[in-house]
Design a protein around this motif. Structure first.
Motif, PDB file in Angstrom:
ATOM      1  N   UNK A   1      -2.643  -1.167 -36.345  1.00 38.45           N
ATOM      2  CA  UNK A   1      -2.838   0.254 -36.643  1.00 38.45           C
ATOM      3  C   UNK A   1      -2.344   1.126 -35.499  1.00 38.45           C
ATOM      4  N   UNK A   2      -2.584   0.682 -34.277  1.00 33.91           N
ATOM      5  CA  UNK A   2      -2.141   1.458 -33.109  1.00 33.91           C
ATOM      6  C   UNK A   2      -0.628   1.606 -33.087  1.00 33.91           C
ATOM      7  N   UNK A   3       0.079   0.548 -33.424  1.00 31.45           N
ATOM      8  CA  UNK A   3       1.544   0.629 -33.440  1.00 31.45           C
ATOM      9  C   UNK A   3       2.019   1.649 -34.460  1.00 31.45           C
ATOM     10  N   UNK A   4       1.374   1.676 -35.621  1.00 35.19           N
ATOM     11  CA  UNK A   4       1.749   2.654 -36.647  1.00 35.19           C
ATOM     12  C   UNK A   4       1.434   4.071 -36.176  1.00 35.19           C
TER      13      UNK A   4
ATOM     14  N   UNK B   1       1.893  14.767 -25.456  1.00 33.22           N
ATOM     15  CA  UNK B   1       1.580  16.145 -25.099  1.00 33.22           C
ATOM     16  C   UNK B   1       0.166  16.259 -24.539  1.00 33.22           C
ATOM     17  N   UNK B   2      -0.730  15.370 -24.995  1.00 37.08           N
ATOM     18  CA  UNK B   2      -2.107  15.386 -24.519  1.00 37.08           C
ATOM     19  C   UNK B   2      -2.370  14.505 -23.321  1.00 37.08           C
ATOM     20  N   UNK B   3      -1.306  13.952 -22.736  1.00 30.43           N
ATOM     21  CA  UNK B   3      -1.462  13.178 -21.502  1.00 30.43           C
ATOM     22  C   UNK B   3      -1.606  11.683 -21.687  1.00 30.43           C
ATOM     23  N   UNK B   4      -1.327  11.188 -22.886  1.00 29.07           N
ATOM     24  CA  UNK B   4      -1.424   9.760 -23.153  1.00 29.07           C
ATOM     25  C   UNK B   4      -0.033   9.126 -23.193  1.00 29.07           C
ATOM     26  N   UNK B   5       0.252   8.263 -22.226  1.00 34.87           N
ATOM     27  CA  UNK B   5       1.405   7.390 -22.365  1.00 34.87           C
ATOM     28  C   UNK B   5       1.011   6.213 -23.248  1.00 34.87           C
ATOM     29  N   UNK B   6       1.974   5.373 -23.580  1.00 33.72           N
ATOM     30  CA  UNK B   6       1.670   4.253 -24.464  1.00 33.72           C
ATOM     31  C   UNK B   6       0.663   3.296 -23.833  1.00 33.72           C
ATOM     32  N   UNK B   7       0.777   3.094 -22.529  1.00 30.76           N
ATOM     33  CA  UNK B   7      -0.151   2.194 -21.842  1.00 30.76           C
ATOM     34  C   UNK B   7      -1.588   2.684 -21.918  1.00 30.76           C
ATOM     35  N   UNK B   8      -1.789   3.961 -21.639  1.00 34.37           N
ATOM     36  CA  UNK B   8      -3.146   4.530 -21.707  1.00 34.37           C
ATOM     37  C   UNK B   8      -3.668   4.502 -23.140  1.00 34.37           C
TER      38      UNK B   8
ATOM     39  N   UNK C   1      -2.977   2.376 -25.540  1.00 35.10           N
ATOM     40  CA  UNK C   1      -3.432   1.017 -25.852  1.00 35.10           C
ATOM     41  C   UNK C   1      -4.722   0.681 -25.113  1.00 35.10           C
ATOM     42  N   UNK C   2      -4.750   0.960 -23.831  1.00 32.75           N
ATOM     43  CA  UNK C   2      -5.882   0.576 -23.002  1.00 32.75           C
ATOM     44  C   UNK C   2      -7.183   1.201 -23.495  1.00 32.75           C
TER      45      UNK C   2
ATOM     46  N   UNK D   1      -7.936   2.587 -26.531  1.00 30.78           N
ATOM     47  CA  UNK D   1      -8.342   2.150 -27.868  1.00 30.78           C
ATOM     48  C   UNK D   1      -8.867   0.715 -27.857  1.00 30.78           C
ATOM     49  N   UNK D   2      -8.199  -0.158 -27.123  1.00 34.01           N
ATOM     50  CA  UNK D   2      -8.682  -1.535 -27.035  1.00 34.01           C
ATOM     51  C   UNK D   2      -9.984  -1.609 -26.240  1.00 34.01           C
ATOM     52  N   UNK D   3     -10.166  -0.672 -25.311  1.00 36.72           N
ATOM     53  CA  UNK D   3     -11.426  -0.590 -24.586  1.00 36.72           C
ATOM     54  C   UNK D   3     -12.569  -0.204 -25.501  1.00 36.72           C
ATOM     55  N   UNK D   4     -12.317   0.732 -26.419  1.00 31.84           N
ATOM     56  CA  UNK D   4     -13.350   1.096 -27.394  1.00 31.84           C
ATOM     57  C   UNK D   4     -13.660  -0.086 -28.315  1.00 31.84           C
ATOM     58  N   UNK D   5     -12.642  -0.840 -28.657  1.00 28.27           N
ATOM     59  CA  UNK D   5     -12.869  -2.019 -29.483  1.00 28.27           C
ATOM     60  C   UNK D   5     -13.753  -3.028 -28.753  1.00 28.27           C
ATOM     61  N   UNK D   6     -13.494  -3.246 -27.475  1.00 25.57           N
ATOM     62  CA  UNK D   6     -14.329  -4.183 -26.708  1.00 25.57           C
ATOM     63  C   UNK D   6     -15.788  -3.723 -26.681  1.00 25.57           C
ATOM     64  N   UNK D   7     -16.002  -2.424 -26.554  1.00 26.02           N
ATOM     65  CA  UNK D   7     -17.368  -1.903 -26.563  1.00 26.02           C
ATOM     66  C   UNK D   7     -18.031  -2.149 -27.919  1.00 26.02           C
ATOM     67  N   UNK D   8     -17.292  -1.912 -28.985  1.00 24.33           N
ATOM     68  CA  UNK D   8     -17.836  -2.139 -30.318  1.00 24.33           C
ATOM     69  C   UNK D   8     -18.187  -3.609 -30.525  1.00 24.33           C
ATOM     70  N   UNK D   9     -17.293  -4.498 -30.097  1.00 22.61           N
ATOM     71  CA  UNK D   9     -17.552  -5.936 -30.205  1.00 22.61           C
ATOM     72  C   UNK D   9     -18.797  -6.306 -29.395  1.00 22.61           C
ATOM     73  N   UNK D  10     -18.939  -5.709 -28.237  1.00 24.76           N
ATOM     74  CA  UNK D  10     -20.122  -5.959 -27.399  1.00 24.76           C
ATOM     75  C   UNK D  10     -21.387  -5.550 -28.147  1.00 24.76           C
ATOM     76  N   UNK D  11     -21.352  -4.415 -28.827  1.00 21.72           N
ATOM     77  CA  UNK D  11     -22.530  -3.921 -29.548  1.00 21.72           C
ATOM     78  C   UNK D  11     -22.892  -4.794 -30.744  1.00 21.72           C
ATOM     79  N   UNK D  12     -21.932  -5.544 -31.248  1.00 19.96           N
ATOM     80  CA  UNK D  12     -22.230  -6.443 -32.378  1.00 19.96           C
ATOM     81  C   UNK D  12     -22.941  -7.717 -31.906  1.00 19.96           C
ATOM     82  N   UNK D  13     -23.033  -7.885 -30.584  1.00 19.87           N
ATOM     83  CA  UNK D  13     -23.655  -9.094 -30.042  1.00 19.87           C
ATOM     84  C   UNK D  13     -22.667 -10.204 -29.800  1.00 19.87           C
ATOM     85  N   UNK D  14     -21.372  -9.944 -30.059  1.00 16.84           N
ATOM     86  CA  UNK D  14     -20.328 -10.951 -29.813  1.00 16.84           C
ATOM     87  C   UNK D  14     -19.958 -10.931 -28.343  1.00 16.84           C
ATOM     88  N   UNK D  15     -19.779 -12.094 -27.773  1.00 16.25           N
ATOM     89  CA  UNK D  15     -19.392 -12.192 -26.363  1.00 16.25           C
ATOM     90  C   UNK D  15     -18.182 -13.111 -26.197  1.00 16.25           C
TER      91      UNK D  15
END
Length: 241
Positions: free
Chosen positions: A201-204, A215-222, A224-225, A227-241
């Motif tokens: 989805x991020x690539x699209x 324009x809002x200060x996000x390069x491609x690296x930031x 990705x970093x 959005x994937x960081x938010x995903x890691x937090x969500x996975x953490x909240x599900x109890x997955x480690x």
């Protein structure tokens, strides 16, 4: 990047979520256009393609989702879940209405169809509530970086206020959906599928709307970093480690 893993909301029951959504419903955003200035052609080309896409994605009657939520509520013997999901759908429709009001102010037509929205809806309907929620929370995490970038790329007071409201609402949405995912067994395969869904989805999204992010200060690296960081937090909240 916003850290929401230590929020007290992570301890909410579905009854708590109903109370929270009901309280939030009494404090809806009133969009003030009194300070708006005419947008340039460059600004119109920059903002509105993505705003039209997200406006379409935010709005839905939630019929399929609510049916799945009802079945799951019966399964876990928690009737409050369906009610909480009804409040969630209502809040998402407010989001769509905010964006539509901004589009209407500038006489920009809404989209009747959206490829990304169509794909997301089909993906959500592949399985039951777990699939629905997994796809929903993916979109909500991406929305965090999108509305942050959009707010930083514009001088429009009305649009900034909409983005601020979206960011305020989307963080609890992620915690709400992550709580539901925590009620399932989440294997390494499940987590890998979440990563693949997010990355695809991020690539699209980057391909379609990278100009807003840049324009809002996000390069491609930031991009990705975070959005994937938010995903890691969500996975953490599900109890997955």
């Amino acid at each position: 990047m916003i850290n929401f893993t230590e929020s007290k909301m992570n301890q909410f029951t579905y009854k708590d979520w109903i109370v929270w959504f009901a309280h939030n419903d009494r404090e809806r955003l009133t969009i003030d256009f009194s300070e708006e200035k005419e947008l340039s052609d460059k600004e119109i080309r920059l903002y509105f393609p993505s705003i039209r896409e997200f406006q379409k994605g935010e709005g839905s009657d939630g019929a399929y989702l609510l049916k799945a939520a009802g079945r799951f509520a019966d399964q876990i013997k928690a009737g409050e879940y369906r009610e909480a999901m009804e409040w969630f759908v209502k809040e998402e429709n407010y989001h769509s209405a905010y964006l539509r009001k901004f589009l209407d102010y500038y006489h920009i037509d809404v989209k009747n169809s959206s490829f990304l929205d169509h794909v997301f809806r089909k993906l959500r309907q592949i399985g039951g509530i777990k699939c629905e929620v997994t796809v929903l929370v993916t979109a909500e995490m991406i929305a965090l970086t999108y509305y942050d970038a959009l707010a930083k790329s514009t001088d429009s007071p009305a649009l900034k206020s909409i983005c601020e409201q979206m960011l305020k609402d989307e963080i609890p949405h992620i915690m709400f959906q992550s709580h539901t995912l925590s009620l399932f067994k989440n294997s390494k395969k499940d987590n890998l599928l979440r990563v693949l869904l997010m990355e695809g989805t991020l690539l699209f999204v980057w391909g379609a709307f990278h100009r807003v992010y840049l324009s809002g200060g996000y390069g491609f690296g930031r991009f990705l970093k975070e959005n994937l960081g938010y995903l890691r937090q969500s996975v953490y909240l599900t109890g997955s480690r």
